[in-house]
Design a protein around this motif. Structure first.
Motif, mmCIF file in Angstrom:
data_model
loop_
_atom_site.group_PDB
_atom_site.id
_atom_site.type_symbol
_atom_site.label_atom_id
_atom_site.label_comp_id
_atom_site.label_asym_id
_atom_site.label_seq_id
_atom_site.Cartn_x
_atom_site.Cartn_y
_atom_site.Cartn_z
ATOM 1 N N LYS A 88 0.816 -1.211 0.000
ATOM 2 C CA LYS A 88 0.000 0.000 0.000
ATOM 3 C C LYS A 88 0.847 1.257 0.000
ATOM 4 N N ALA A 89 1.961 1.223 0.696
ATOM 5 C CA ALA A 89 2.820 2.401 0.763
ATOM 6 C C ALA A 89 3.361 2.773 -0.613
ATOM 7 N N GLU A 90 3.662 1.746 -1.423
ATOM 8 C CA GLU A 90 4.161 2.006 -2.766
ATOM 9 C C GLU A 90 3.044 2.517 -3.666
ATOM 10 N N GLN A 91 1.823 1.977 -3.492
ATOM 11 C CA GLN A 91 0.711 2.384 -4.334
ATOM 12 C C GLN A 91 0.339 3.842 -4.111
ATOM 13 N N THR A 92 0.470 4.318 -2.903
ATOM 14 C CA THR A 92 0.044 5.679 -2.574
ATOM 15 C C THR A 92 1.168 6.704 -2.738
ATOM 16 N N LYS A 93 2.384 6.240 -3.004
ATOM 17 C CA LYS A 93 3.501 7.168 -3.186
ATOM 18 C C LYS A 93 3.273 8.008 -4.440
ATOM 19 N N LYS A 94 3.362 9.327 -4.328
ATOM 20 C CA LYS A 94 3.117 10.207 -5.457
ATOM 21 C C LYS A 94 4.397 10.409 -6.269
ATOM 22 N N PRO A 95 4.295 10.317 -7.611
ATOM 23 C CA PRO A 95 5.464 10.590 -8.444
ATOM 24 C C PRO A 95 5.861 12.057 -8.340
ATOM 25 N N ALA A 96 7.093 12.356 -8.718
ATOM 26 C CA ALA A 96 7.546 13.737 -8.749
ATOM 27 C C ALA A 96 6.847 14.476 -9.884
ATOM 28 N N THR A 97 7.023 15.794 -9.935
ATOM 29 C CA THR A 97 6.446 16.568 -11.031
ATOM 30 C C THR A 97 7.179 16.237 -12.331
ATOM 31 N N PHE A 98 6.530 16.572 -13.441
ATOM 32 C CA PHE A 98 7.165 16.299 -14.735
ATOM 33 C C PHE A 98 8.494 17.021 -14.854
ATOM 34 N N TRP A 99 8.545 18.274 -14.433
ATOM 35 C CA TRP A 99 9.774 19.047 -14.616
ATOM 36 C C TRP A 99 10.897 18.522 -13.738
ATOM 37 N N ALA A 100 10.567 17.990 -12.567
ATOM 38 C CA ALA A 100 11.600 17.369 -11.728
ATOM 39 C C ALA A 100 12.158 16.123 -12.410
ATOM 40 N N ASP A 101 11.255 15.313 -12.960
ATOM 41 C CA ASP A 101 11.705 14.131 -13.698
ATOM 42 C C ASP A 101 12.501 14.519 -14.942
ATOM 43 N N PHE A 102 12.032 15.538 -15.637
ATOM 44 C CA PHE A 102 12.713 15.970 -16.861
ATOM 45 C C PHE A 102 14.124 16.474 -16.560
ATOM 46 N N ARG A 103 14.275 17.235 -15.464
ATOM 47 C CA ARG A 103 15.610 17.704 -15.082
ATOM 48 C C ARG A 103 16.533 16.536 -14.787
ATOM 49 N N TRP A 104 15.991 15.495 -14.136
ATOM 50 C CA TRP A 104 16.807 14.313 -13.853
ATOM 51 C C TRP A 104 17.270 13.670 -15.151
ATOM 52 N N LEU A 105 16.377 13.568 -16.131
ATOM 53 C CA LEU A 105 16.707 12.925 -17.402
ATOM 54 C C LEU A 105 17.784 13.683 -18.161
ATOM 55 N N ILE A 106 17.647 14.996 -18.284
ATOM 56 C CA ILE A 106 18.602 15.753 -19.089
ATOM 57 C C ILE A 106 19.938 15.935 -18.383
ATOM 58 N N ARG A 107 19.981 15.653 -17.076
ATOM 59 C CA ARG A 107 21.247 15.698 -16.347
ATOM 60 C C ARG A 107 21.934 14.336 -16.284
ATOM 61 N N THR A 108 21.321 13.344 -16.913
ATOM 62 C CA THR A 108 21.887 11.998 -16.941
ATOM 63 C C THR A 108 22.510 11.770 -18.316
ATOM 64 N N PRO A 109 23.851 11.795 -18.421
ATOM 65 C CA PRO A 109 24.504 11.734 -19.740
ATOM 66 C C PRO A 109 24.087 10.531 -20.574
ATOM 67 N N ALA A 110 23.980 9.355 -19.953
ATOM 68 C CA ALA A 110 23.628 8.161 -20.735
ATOM 69 C C ALA A 110 22.271 8.338 -21.415
ATOM 70 N N PHE A 111 21.306 8.892 -20.692
ATOM 71 C CA PHE A 111 19.983 9.097 -21.281
ATOM 72 C C PHE A 111 20.053 10.089 -22.435
ATOM 73 N N VAL A 112 20.832 11.158 -22.254
ATOM 74 C CA VAL A 112 20.938 12.187 -23.299
ATOM 75 C C VAL A 112 21.541 11.603 -24.571
#
Length: 458
Positions: free
Chosen positions: A205-229
């Motif tokens: 239940k704890a995992e089901q109710t955990k809220k994802p981060a905002t899109f822009w927070a996720d997007f910043r993580w992606l563009i700061r990850t060289p392998a993904f870029v």
């Protein structure tokens, strides 16, 4: 089919419901790609009936579809991080199938453009949603084969598109082909709605109710990850090259080697069968040589891009169809080696809380940049070179409407129009073939920084 694993199975063997999920999502993805690529099979009769240019065809197969396809994937992915993904998938299937059927009633370029936009908007959620579900059912070192099975959809669709689209079009016309292709989506939407289970429901239940981060927070993580870029950029160049080639291969075979529509469609269908071999080969190799960092999931696609460039350059450069066809098949094997490994690489790079978002952002690069630029650039180069080769005989687009001389034209003018049209497209496809080499470089660089981000639920 009631057992939904709370986390991916640790072993190599797939459970019965896992097999069902893979099979169902493969069928959905085949439907997704079939509705997308059938325009490439039907575009010559469409071009003649509606009097279109190659640039307009490039717009229909490229920006009109790709822009809305990839941009709609972002909101679909964000919904998928929060809500029931099976329900979202069923709604998306219904939407794109309806738009595909409507393409068959288009009376002019503007209407066909509008319906293609609808197809793209509906299909945008398919890949992000399905891949995020699959990643929740399988471990990182199983994902190469799993993603390859589902990513065999493009070559399967390539086999089916000429059979369904080409044969139906020859007997009943291109309009009926679109109507027929819209029907399977209804059945698939019902199966997804009633039988596909959301794996998050089996999590604590704890995992089901955990809220994802905002899109822009996720997007910043992606563009700061060289392998993904690097994977993103490499995927964009793959998309440019493949979309440009796939959109005009049938036209090339018709214009350069004078095949009939059904013959050209049959050859494209053969490349689909070859692509199946490449897709499975790529997944097996990536899983077989996977290390703790997951470098094989980008190196196998890099190898495939390099081999595809060489094979396509030969296929479009040789004057003899006897050589062109075998190298088209070889190129299909090489190109499709990237299908599963590249998507598995994305799922391995991103955290489990942003699986759909990672795929959606990747699809913006591979589809907006790739599929938008590829067909449109191919069409523009083709029209430009054709005009240059037609210089002295008049304006190509005016003198040769739809790439052909008007009825009653002299034999010399008929030949000149055909030669200019074929020559322009050949040059354009050679340019697209070389772009695979750029993709190879970026994917190879990605191997230097890639790391597996273990799923939190495992």
């Amino acid at each position: 089919m009631t057992d939904v694993p709370a986390s991916p199975a640790p072993g190599r063997l797939w459970r019965p419901y896992q097999i069902y999920v893979v099979g169902l999502l493969l069928a959905v993805t085949v439907c997704n790609y079939l509705d997308r690529i059938v325009l490439g099979v039907l575009q010559e009769p469409i071009k003649i009936e509606l009097g279109l240019t190659d640039a307009q065809l490039g717009l229909l197969t490229g920006p009109a579809f790709a822009l809305f396809y990839s941009l709609s994937g972002i909101p679909a992915a964000r919904f998928a991080e929060r809500f029931n993904r099976a329900r979202l998938m069923a709604i998306a299937i219904t939407a794109w199938s309806a738009m595909t059927a409507l393409c068959g009633v288009a009376q002019n370029f503007a209407q066909l453009l509008l319906f293609r936009i609808g197809v793209g908007a509906g299909e945008g959620g398919c890949i992000p949603i399905s891949h995020s579900i699959l990643a929740d059912y399988f471990t990182p070192k199983q994902r190469g084969v799993v993603m390859s099975v589902v990513s065999s959809a493009p070559p399967l669709a390539t086999i089916l598109a000429p059979i369904i689209g080409g044969l139906v079009a020859e007997v009943w016309g291109w309009r009926m082909a679109f109507l027929v292709l819209g029907l399977p989506g209804v059945v698939l939407a019902l199966l997804v709605w009633f039988t596909l289970k959301e794996p998050r429901q089996a999590q604590p239940k704890a995992e089901q109710t955990k809220k994802p981060a905002t899109f822009w927070a996720d997007f910043r993580w992606l563009i700061r990850t060289p392998a993904f870029v690097f994977v993103l950029v490499g995927g964009a160049f793959v998309g440019i090259a493949n979309a440009g080639i796939a959109g005009f291969t049938v036209s090339f075979l018709l214009r350069t080697h004078e095949f009939t529509l059904s013959q050209a469609g049959g050859i494209v269908g053969m490349t689909g069968a070859a692509g199946l071999v490449g897709a499975m080969l790529g997944g097996v190799l990536a899983d077989r040589f996977s290390d703790d960092r997951g470098r094989s999931y980008v190196l196998v696609p890099a190898l495939g891009s390099g081999l595809a460039a060489v094979a396509y350059l030969v296929a479009f450069g040789v004057p003899n169809a006897g050589w062109a066809v075998p190298f088209l098949l070889a190129a299909a094997v090489a190109y499709n080696m990237k299908n599963g490994p590249l998507y598995a690489a994305i799922q391995n790079i991103v955290p489990s809380t942003m699986r759909a978002t990672g795929v959606a952002v990747f699809m913006v690069g591979a589809t907006v940049v790739g599929s938008t630029v590829g067909p449109l650039l191919t069409g523009i180069i083709s029209d430009t070179v054709a005009g240059q080769r037609f210089d002295g005989l008049g304006t190509f687009a005016v003198t040769c409407p739809g790439g052909r001389a008007p009825e009653g034209a002299t034999e010399a003018l008929t030949a000149a129009c055909a030669q200019a049209s074929a020559g322009g497209l050949q040059v354009a496809l050679l340019v697209m073939s070389g772009i695979f080499l750029v993709s190879m470089v970026f994917l190879a660089i990605a191997a230097r920084t890639i790391r597996i981000n273990e799923p939190t639920a495992a």
